[in-house]
Enzyme design. Structure first.
Site, short mmCIF file in Angstrom:
data_model
loop_
_atom_site.label_atom_id
_atom_site.label_comp_id
_atom_site.label_asym_id
_atom_site.label_seq_id
_atom_site.Cartn_x
_atom_site.Cartn_y
_atom_site.Cartn_z
N HIS A 302 -11.45 -18.86 30.97
CA HIS A 302 -12.80 -18.63 31.48
C HIS A 302 -13.07 -17.14 31.70
CE1 HIS A 302 -15.99 -20.74 34.13
NE2 HIS A 302 -16.50 -19.92 33.25
N ARG A 445 -16.78 -23.52 11.87
CA ARG A 445 -15.45 -23.99 11.46
C ARG A 445 -15.16 -25.31 12.15
NH1 ARG A 445 -10.35 -20.37 12.83
NH2 ARG A 445 -10.71 -21.12 14.94
N ASN A 566 -5.65 -13.49 10.55
CA ASN A 566 -4.75 -13.66 11.70
C ASN A 566 -3.62 -14.63 11.35
OD1 ASN A 566 -6.85 -12.24 12.83
ND2 ASN A 566 -7.64 -13.97 14.00
N ASP A 567 -4.01 -15.78 10.83
CA ASP A 567 -2.99 -16.75 10.44
C ASP A 567 -2.34 -16.37 9.12
OD1 ASP A 567 -2.67 -18.63 12.50
OD2 ASP A 567 -4.63 -19.47 12.03
N ARG A 577 2.37 -14.83 15.32
CA ARG A 577 1.32 -13.92 15.78
C ARG A 577 1.33 -13.73 17.30
NH1 ARG A 577 -4.23 -17.32 14.31
NH2 ARG A 577 -5.25 -16.36 16.07
N CYS A 614 -12.89 -13.47 8.10
CA CYS A 614 -13.25 -13.64 9.51
C CYS A 614 -12.06 -13.38 10.43
CB CYS A 614 -13.83 -15.02 9.76
SG CYS A 614 -12.68 -16.33 9.37
C1 PEP Z 1 -7.61 -16.43 11.45
O1 PEP Z 1 -6.60 -17.13 11.44
O2 PEP Z 1 -7.70 -15.32 10.93
C2 PEP Z 1 -8.82 -16.91 12.14
C3 PEP Z 1 -9.95 -16.25 12.05
O3 PEP Z 1 -8.71 -18.03 12.89
P1 PEP Z 1 -8.04 -18.10 14.34
O4 PEP Z 1 -7.81 -16.71 14.81
O5 PEP Z 1 -9.02 -18.86 15.16
O6 PEP Z 1 -6.80 -18.87 14.05
MG MG Z 2 -6.68 -19.23 11.92
#
Ligand code: PEP
Ligand code: MG
Length: 656
Positions: A302, A445, A566-567, A577, A614
């Protein structure tokens, strides 16, 4: 006299609807009980009612005994059958659900310049330096004194006066009228707990047995909080904190102590706390807070959401290390890298002061880019869109000049509620988004959740490696009951604007085909039901190595790609990560990751579909030129990065 019915109150009798129900019941002289699964509780106690955990669509019985029993039953049954009962003055408070700690990737390398820094989760970007304001309310302990028989009456009186004082203080807070609807709901719910017979009755019983008032309040509040914690419901579990907060307020009055209040936080101070609860949050003067550092919390807690929407830099999830800040005089925080410096030396102070000033100057200078439409030298428009996760963030995205939403993370919608959000509720949210950004696209998503972030209503198996487990599209396809509600809601929302839908964690083509079949099934159902709906573009996130390697074939199946760096980085590099020890490997600029991005861009171009990004890397000015040169035409990022990204792209064209 009794009557049974099916509860239609939206989300059941949780905090506010329970409070309203109790108020209604108290208007009758009769004794009134609510019965569920053979268990009867007084309808005049909101705590007991909440603990009965009555959900929407469950059968209950209202039982009344007294002169006005018929009227009482009629009124209470009418209430239970009204889906909007308890919701007529905004429902943000009810959405203040359990804090879901989830970390974001630690951006930037761990500090190496010799200045001692504490590393936490980068939860809200920006840098800040200011006086430390430590908020560590002390543990309250009762004197543990046994009362003499002739002291009991006086102690009961003292307790009743303390409760009245706490209620009066809460009433004053409510009357001040500068609270948001959500904050009012939080304070009102706490006030009800303070007045509830379950708490006061139990305390009085303990005092009569010889406990001093403070020990009795601690004992009674702990017992009720334990009951809330034991219910199999995340939302009600979080109410245990509310009971502790109220117990604490009463004890402070009994002890004649003042609460360490956030109301006195100096302008620009850095708030340091182990955790910040609903009560504190409701009264915090957010405009004065320069930054936030917490032992608890993560990117979706939050406090993180509030910090981001108010532009307050925040580093959360420091764990026990936050104790090192208890006596700090001055604190500097970097909400991009997730680190905190305690009592910075001259050099660090000068560095942070310069960075804060530079950031303020940069923000002012970047404003001109808000309405720029960045284009490549060949005239192709580059969409610079926003990553958001709640409707509260729409304003920040629009203020920044977002050309739509490139990633709407739907997880928060699921995590903030006491059970799975209904199709109607989801349709309302997605429609509001579509309308807010039309004609720009809003890429929603589908639910991306796994065993690392459990949510109410979905049973996740215990897994050794939840990041390689039953999550994202894998879970959704196995749970069509959940997935179809979301797809139907998205088809309904598509009538109101430019909705696109993307699937997370895709690793094989069959996942796309099975989703498409479900979308078709949902569209056919809506048509048969006469519900307005429209089609949407279906795309996939490229965030697994498998998706990169089959990108040429995948591109023939979908309308767009969005690269989730990110993933993708953690899976390509096999470097968690969330694990700071391997943060160096978890680097998007590693040639292995950059060539995965390039392969994806090429596959998309060959099939003529849009390729966007993204993941966090999309907002990095040092990488944006490379991504654009690879052929990416959409970059989606946190609102705070948008104007800088537009400037970077504009500079590329100007350089030619
Ligand atoms: C990603 O994995 O880059 C992504 C945008 O999704 P999240 O960070 O929500 O896993
Ligand atoms: Mg992701």
């Amino acid at each position: 006299m009794e009557r049974s019915t099916i509860v239609r109150v939206h989300e059941g009798l949780h905090a506010r609807p329970a409070t309203r129900f109790v108020k209604l019941a108290k208007g009758f002289e009769s004794d009134v009980e609510l019965v569920k699964d053979g268990k009867a509780v007084s309808a005049k106690s909101s705590v007991k009612l909440m603990l009965l955990a009555v959900k929407e669509n469950q059968e209950v019985t209202v039982r009344a005994n007294g002169a006005d029993a018929i009227e009482a039953i009629e009124a209470l049954i009418g209430y239970l059958e009204n889906p909007r009962a308890g919701l007529d003055d905004g429902n943000e408070a009810d959405e203040a659900g359990p804090e879901a700690a989830a970390a974001v990737p630690v951006q930037g390398a761990a500090p190496t310049d010799g200045t001692p820094k504490l590393q936490g989760v980068a939860a809200s970007e920006g840098v800040a330096i200011g006086p430390a304001f430590a908020h560590f309310p002390p543990e309250i302990a009762g004197p543990g004194r046994r009362l003499q028989a002739d002291e009991i009456e006086g102690e009961l009186e003292r307790f009743r006066r303390a409760v009245a004082a706490v209620q009066a203080r809460m009433d004053r807070t409510l009357a001040e009228n500068n609270l948001s609807a959500g904050d009012r709901g939080i304070v009102a719910a706490l006030r009800d707990i303070a007045a509830d017979d379950s708490l006061t009755g139990e305390v009085e019983k303990l005092i009569k047995e010889g406990d001093d008032a403070v020990s009795a309040v601690i004992g009674a509040a702990s017992a009720i909080a334990a009951d809330f914690s034991a219910v199999d419901d995340h939302y009600l579990n979080a109410r245990a904190d509310d009971v502790h907060a109220v117990g604490r307020q009463i004890c402070l009055v009994l002890l004649g102590q003042d609460e360490v209040s956030l109301e006195t936080i100096p302008q620009g101070a850095i708030l340091i706390a182990d955790d910040i609860g609903a009560w504190d949050l409701a009264r915090a003067p957010l405009k004065r807070i320069g930054g936030v550092v917490c032992g608890h919390g993560g990117a979706t807690s939050h406090i993180a959401i509030i910090a981001r929407s108010h532009g307050i830099p925040a580093v959360l999830g420091l764990g026990d290390k936050v104790n090192e800040l208890r006596t700090a005089k001055e604190v500097a925080i970097d909400g991009n890298a997730g680190h905190v410096i305690v009592d910075p030396d001259e050099a660090a102070r000068a560095d942070f002061t310069r960075r804060v000033e530079a950031a303020a100057q940069e923000r002012a200078g970047l404003k001109v880019f808000k309405s720029v439409t960045p284009t490549r030298a060949d005239g192709t428009v580059i969409e610079v869109a926003a990553n958001i996760g709640s409707l509260e963030e729409i304003e920040a995205a629009q203020e920044a000049g977002a050309m739509g939403v490139g990633l709407f993370r739907t997880e928060l919608l699921f995590m903030r509620h006491m059970h799975l959000p209904s199709e109607d509720m989801q349709a309302e949210t997605y429609s509001a988004l579509a309308k807010a950004f039309a004609p720009h696209p809003v890429i929603v998503r589908t639910l991306d959740i796994g065993g690392d972030k459990p949510i109410a209503g979905i049973e996740f198996p215990d897994e050794e490696n939840p990041f390689l487990g039953w999550r994202g599209i894998r879970m959704c396809l196995d749970r069509p009951d959940i997935f179809k509600k979301q797809l139907r809601a998205l088809l309904r929302a598509a009538v109101h604007g430019n909705i696109k839908v993307m699937l997370p964690m895709v690793s094989e083509i069959a996942e796309v085909r099975r989703t498409r079949a479900l979308v078709d099934e949902c569209a056919a159902e809506l048509k048969a039901e006469g519900v307005p709906h429209a089609g949407f573009d279906l795309g996939v996130m490229i965030e697994t190595p498998a998706a990169v390697l089959i990108a040429p074939a995948l591109a023939k199946e979908v309308a767009f790609f969005s690269i989730g760096t990110n993933d993708l980085t953690q899976y390509i590099m096999a470097a968690d990560r969330l694990n700071p020890t391997v943060a160096k490997l978890n680097d998007v600029t590693n040639p292995a990751v950059m060539s995965a991005i390039e392969l994806t861009a090429r596959a998309g171009a060959a099939a003529g579909i849009m390729v966007g990004m993204c993941g966090e890397a999309a907002g990095r000015p040092d990488l944006i030129p490379a991504f654009i040169n690879m052929g990416l035409t959409e970059l989606s990022m946190s609102p705070a990065s948008i104007q800088r990204a537009k400037k970077t792209i504009a500079a590329m064209t100007a350089d030619r």
